[in-house]
Design a protein around this motif. Structure first.
Motif, PDB file in Angstrom:
ATOM      1  N   ASP A  76       0.841  -1.198   0.000  1.00 50.80           N
ATOM      2  CA  ASP A  76       0.000   0.000   0.000  1.00 50.80           C
ATOM      3  C   ASP A  76       0.867   1.235   0.000  1.00 50.80           C
ATOM      4  O   ASP A  76       1.930   1.254   0.613  1.00 50.80           O
ATOM      5  CB  ASP A  76      -0.856   0.067   1.276  1.00 50.80           C
ATOM      6  CG  ASP A  76      -2.058  -0.833   1.212  1.00 50.80           C
ATOM      7  OD1 ASP A  76      -2.787  -0.777   0.216  1.00 50.80           O
ATOM      8  OD2 ASP A  76      -2.264  -1.602   2.167  1.00 50.80           O
ATOM      9  N   ILE A  77       0.377   2.262  -0.679  1.00 55.95           N
ATOM     10  CA  ILE A  77       0.983   3.581  -0.551  1.00 55.95           C
ATOM     11  C   ILE A  77      -0.168   4.579  -0.453  1.00 55.95           C
ATOM     12  O   ILE A  77      -1.169   4.469  -1.170  1.00 55.95           O
ATOM     13  CB  ILE A  77       1.942   3.904  -1.721  1.00 55.95           C
ATOM     14  CG1 ILE A  77       2.700   5.186  -1.420  1.00 55.95           C
ATOM     15  CG2 ILE A  77       1.219   3.977  -3.030  1.00 55.95           C
ATOM     16  CD1 ILE A  77       3.881   5.433  -2.340  1.00 55.95           C
ATOM     17  N   GLU A  78      -0.051   5.480   0.475  1.00 53.28           N
ATOM     18  CA  GLU A  78      -1.103   6.470   0.688  1.00 53.28           C
ATOM     19  C   GLU A  78      -0.461   7.841   0.809  1.00 53.28           C
ATOM     20  O   GLU A  78       0.458   8.036   1.608  1.00 53.28           O
ATOM     21  CB  GLU A  78      -1.889   6.132   1.954  1.00 53.28           C
ATOM     22  CG  GLU A  78      -3.186   6.875   2.044  1.00 53.28           C
ATOM     23  CD  GLU A  78      -4.140   6.263   3.060  1.00 53.28           C
ATOM     24  OE1 GLU A  78      -5.122   6.943   3.377  1.00 53.28           O
ATOM     25  OE2 GLU A  78      -3.903   5.135   3.518  1.00 53.28           O
ATOM     26  N   GLU A  79      -0.937   8.761  -0.007  1.00 57.07           N
ATOM     27  CA  GLU A  79      -0.432  10.142   0.005  1.00 57.07           C
ATOM     28  C   GLU A  79      -1.624  11.066  -0.151  1.00 57.07           C
ATOM     29  O   GLU A  79      -2.334  10.996  -1.152  1.00 57.07           O
ATOM     30  CB  GLU A  79       0.589  10.352  -1.108  1.00 57.07           C
ATOM     31  CG  GLU A  79       1.849   9.545  -0.905  1.00 57.07           C
ATOM     32  CD  GLU A  79       2.839   9.690  -2.043  1.00 57.07           C
ATOM     33  OE1 GLU A  79       2.608  10.508  -2.951  1.00 57.07           O
ATOM     34  OE2 GLU A  79       3.842   8.984  -2.023  1.00 57.07           O
ATOM     35  N   GLY A  80      -1.841  11.895   0.854  1.00 56.90           N
ATOM     36  CA  GLY A  80      -2.992  12.799   0.814  1.00 56.90           C
ATOM     37  C   GLY A  80      -4.269  11.993   0.781  1.00 56.90           C
ATOM     38  O   GLY A  80      -4.472  11.094   1.571  1.00 56.90           O
ATOM     39  N   GLY A  81      -5.117  12.252  -0.179  1.00 60.45           N
ATOM     40  CA  GLY A  81      -6.370  11.518  -0.317  1.00 60.45           C
ATOM     41  C   GLY A  81      -6.303  10.398  -1.327  1.00 60.45           C
ATOM     42  O   GLY A  81      -7.325   9.887  -1.772  1.00 60.45           O
ATOM     43  N   THR A  82      -5.093   9.990  -1.713  1.00 59.42           N
ATOM     44  CA  THR A  82      -4.933   8.935  -2.708  1.00 59.42           C
ATOM     45  C   THR A  82      -4.303   7.702  -2.065  1.00 59.42           C
ATOM     46  O   THR A  82      -3.298   7.800  -1.375  1.00 59.42           O
ATOM     47  CB  THR A  82      -4.034   9.412  -3.870  1.00 59.42           C
ATOM     48  OG1 THR A  82      -4.622  10.585  -4.433  1.00 59.42           O
ATOM     49  CG2 THR A  82      -3.895   8.351  -4.932  1.00 59.42           C
ATOM     50  N   ARG A  83      -4.922   6.537  -2.317  1.00 61.53           N
ATOM     51  CA  ARG A  83      -4.392   5.275  -1.801  1.00 61.53           C
ATOM     52  C   ARG A  83      -4.293   4.293  -2.952  1.00 61.53           C
ATOM     53  O   ARG A  83      -5.261   4.083  -3.684  1.00 61.53           O
ATOM     54  CB  ARG A  83      -5.305   4.709  -0.721  1.00 61.53           C
ATOM     55  CG  ARG A  83      -4.821   3.387  -0.183  1.00 61.53           C
ATOM     56  CD  ARG A  83      -5.715   2.910   0.971  1.00 61.53           C
ATOM     57  NE  ARG A  83      -5.249   1.656   1.485  1.00 61.53           N
ATOM     58  CZ  ARG A  83      -5.871   0.504   1.304  1.00 61.53           C
ATOM     59  NH1 ARG A  83      -7.002   0.454   0.635  1.00 61.53           N
ATOM     60  NH2 ARG A  83      -5.367  -0.597   1.807  1.00 61.53           N
ATOM     61  N   LEU A  84      -3.100   3.684  -3.126  1.00 62.65           N
ATOM     62  CA  LEU A  84      -2.876   2.659  -4.137  1.00 62.65           C
ATOM     63  C   LEU A  84      -2.554   1.356  -3.425  1.00 62.65           C
ATOM     64  O   LEU A  84      -1.568   1.269  -2.697  1.00 62.65           O
ATOM     65  CB  LEU A  84      -1.729   3.043  -5.075  1.00 62.65           C
ATOM     66  CG  LEU A  84      -1.369   2.013  -6.147  1.00 62.65           C
ATOM     67  CD1 LEU A  84      -2.534   1.808  -7.118  1.00 62.65           C
ATOM     68  CD2 LEU A  84      -0.116   2.447  -6.889  1.00 62.65           C
ATOM     69  N   ASN A  85      -3.412   0.363  -3.618  1.00 62.79           N
ATOM     70  CA  ASN A  85      -3.209  -0.967  -3.040  1.00 62.79           C
ATOM     71  C   ASN A  85      -2.830  -1.914  -4.172  1.00 62.79           C
ATOM     72  O   ASN A  85      -3.517  -1.972  -5.193  1.00 62.79           O
ATOM     73  CB  ASN A  85      -4.488  -1.449  -2.350  1.00 62.79           C
ATOM     74  CG  ASN A  85      -4.373  -2.882  -1.883  1.00 62.79           C
ATOM     75  OD1 ASN A  85      -4.789  -3.790  -2.587  1.00 62.79           O
ATOM     76  ND2 ASN A  85      -3.808  -3.075  -0.715  1.00 62.79           N
ATOM     77  N   THR A  86      -1.733  -2.646  -4.006  1.00 63.10           N
ATOM     78  CA  THR A  86      -1.265  -3.606  -5.005  1.00 63.10           C
ATOM     79  C   THR A  86      -1.232  -4.991  -4.382  1.00 63.10           C
ATOM     80  O   THR A  86      -0.559  -5.208  -3.385  1.00 63.10           O
ATOM     81  CB  THR A  86       0.145  -3.229  -5.508  1.00 63.10           C
ATOM     82  OG1 THR A  86       0.108  -1.889  -6.017  1.00 63.10           O
ATOM     83  CG2 THR A  86       0.596  -4.167  -6.605  1.00 63.10           C
ATOM     84  N   GLU A  87      -1.986  -5.924  -4.969  1.00 65.61           N
ATOM     85  CA  GLU A  87      -2.027  -7.308  -4.503  1.00 65.61           C
ATOM     86  C   GLU A  87      -1.390  -8.208  -5.561  1.00 65.61           C
ATOM     87  O   GLU A  87      -1.720  -8.106  -6.740  1.00 65.61           O
ATOM     88  CB  GLU A  87      -3.462  -7.768  -4.276  1.00 65.61           C
ATOM     89  CG  GLU A  87      -4.203  -7.025  -3.207  1.00 65.61           C
ATOM     90  CD  GLU A  87      -5.638  -7.483  -3.145  1.00 65.61           C
ATOM     91  OE1 GLU A  87      -5.945  -8.360  -2.324  1.00 65.61           O
ATOM     92  OE2 GLU A  87      -6.432  -6.959  -3.954  1.00 65.61           O
ATOM     93  N   PHE A  88      -0.498  -9.075  -5.119  1.00 69.46           N
ATOM     94  CA  PHE A  88       0.142 -10.037  -6.017  1.00 69.46           C
ATOM     95  C   PHE A  88      -0.606 -11.351  -5.869  1.00 69.46           C
ATOM     96  O   PHE A  88      -0.653 -11.929  -4.790  1.00 69.46           O
ATOM     97  CB  PHE A  88       1.619 -10.183  -5.674  1.00 69.46           C
ATOM     98  CG  PHE A  88       2.376  -8.938  -5.998  1.00 69.46           C
ATOM     99  CD1 PHE A  88       3.025  -8.818  -7.203  1.00 69.46           C
ATOM    100  CD2 PHE A  88       2.394  -7.870  -5.119  1.00 69.46           C
ATOM    101  CE1 PHE A  88       3.691  -7.645  -7.529  1.00 69.46           C
ATOM    102  CE2 PHE A  88       3.051  -6.701  -5.427  1.00 69.46           C
ATOM    103  CZ  PHE A  88       3.702  -6.592  -6.636  1.00 69.46           C
ATOM    104  N   LYS A  89      -1.227 -11.799  -6.948  1.00 67.69           N
ATOM    105  CA  LYS A  89      -2.115 -12.952  -6.895  1.00 67.69           C
ATOM    106  C   LYS A  89      -1.445 -14.255  -7.329  1.00 67.69           C
ATOM    107  O   LYS A  89      -1.575 -15.259  -6.675  1.00 67.69           O
ATOM    108  CB  LYS A  89      -3.346 -12.708  -7.779  1.00 67.69           C
ATOM    109  CG  LYS A  89      -4.182 -11.558  -7.307  1.00 67.69           C
ATOM    110  CD  LYS A  89      -4.691 -11.876  -5.926  1.00 67.69           C
ATOM    111  CE  LYS A  89      -5.786 -10.972  -5.472  1.00 67.69           C
ATOM    112  NZ  LYS A  89      -6.255 -11.335  -4.158  1.00 67.69           N
ATOM    113  N   ARG A  90      -0.796 -14.242  -8.477  1.00 69.74           N
ATOM    114  CA  ARG A  90      -0.209 -15.446  -9.043  1.00 69.74           C
ATOM    115  C   ARG A  90       1.218 -15.157  -9.441  1.00 69.74           C
ATOM    116  O   ARG A  90       1.536 -14.058  -9.865  1.00 69.74           O
ATOM    117  CB  ARG A  90      -1.002 -15.887 -10.276  1.00 69.74           C
ATOM    118  CG  ARG A  90      -0.379 -17.094 -10.919  1.00 69.74           C
ATOM    119  CD  ARG A  90      -0.679 -17.350 -12.377  1.00 69.74           C
ATOM    120  NE  ARG A  90      -1.129 -16.334 -13.275  1.00 69.74           N
ATOM    121  CZ  ARG A  90      -0.338 -15.506 -13.959  1.00 69.74           C
ATOM    122  NH1 ARG A  90       0.963 -15.523 -13.794  1.00 69.74           N
ATOM    123  NH2 ARG A  90      -0.834 -14.641 -14.803  1.00 69.74           N
TER     124      ARG A  90
END
Length: 185
Positions: A76-90
């Motif tokens: 996860d990275i969160e800056e201000g009102g923006t959040r990016l979640n990255t999930e590694f599935k396979r």
């Protein structure tokens, strides 16, 4: 003298088709807009592998393998009102490996090949107009390199430990330590 005489036989014992189950630890680095971020914690992976090895003589083996894992890595990275979640599935790879029998039933090897990761990203932006969320799933291609040790623990059964490094497109990098148990036919 007997240790050297047993090396070719040991190389043949570590050759042929094989199937294995493995579990491991991984850490992933994902580039962000302001800074790189890593998975929240070291995460587990589990999967299966298929391979075929040939005894080339003088204690040298070479082969091909295919691995498919389910990953639980998340960043996860969160800056201000923006959040990016990255999930590694396979996580998947097709690799060539070359090894040397260093003792009866013990193979040290290196590997290199193609790696592919399925990644799901969720972008959430919160502003004065409310919250919007968008999701994107994609495959990342890259190169995998690694090294490991494989040791016979019974008739056709082996245990292994391996380190892997994957360098994907978009500057995503993955480190893995994998242990496994397999059977040669």
């Amino acid at each position: 003298m007997s240790a050297f005489a047993s090396t070719p036989a040991a190389a043949a014992d570590l050759a042929g088709p094989r199937v294995e189950a493995h579990v491991g630890w991984e850490r992933v680095r994902v580039p962000g807009p302001e800074r790189d971020f890593k998975t929240k914690k070291a995460d587990l992976l589990f999967g299966l592998g298929l391979g075929y090895d040939l005894a080339l003589g003088k204690g040298v083996n070479a082969g091909l393998e295919v691995n498919l894992e389910r990953s639980r890595a998340e960043a996860d990275i969160e800056e201000g009102g923006t959040r990016l979640n990255t999930e590694f599935k396979r996580d998947a790879d097709v690799s060539a490996r070359v090894g040397a029998v260093v003792a009866p039933g013990v193979l040290l090897y290196g590997k290199v090949g193609y790696a592919n990761a399925r990644v799901r990203q969720t972008l959430t932006v919160t502003g004065t107009a409310g919250t919007t969320t968008s999701k994107d799933t994609r495959d990342l291609s890259g190169v995998r390199a690694g090294a490991g040790v494989e040791m016979s623990i019974g008739q056709g059964v082996y245990a292994k430990a391996e380190y892997r490094f994957s360098d994907y497109e978009k500057d995503v990098r993955r480190h893995q330590i994998v242990t496994g148990v397999g059977v040669r036919f």
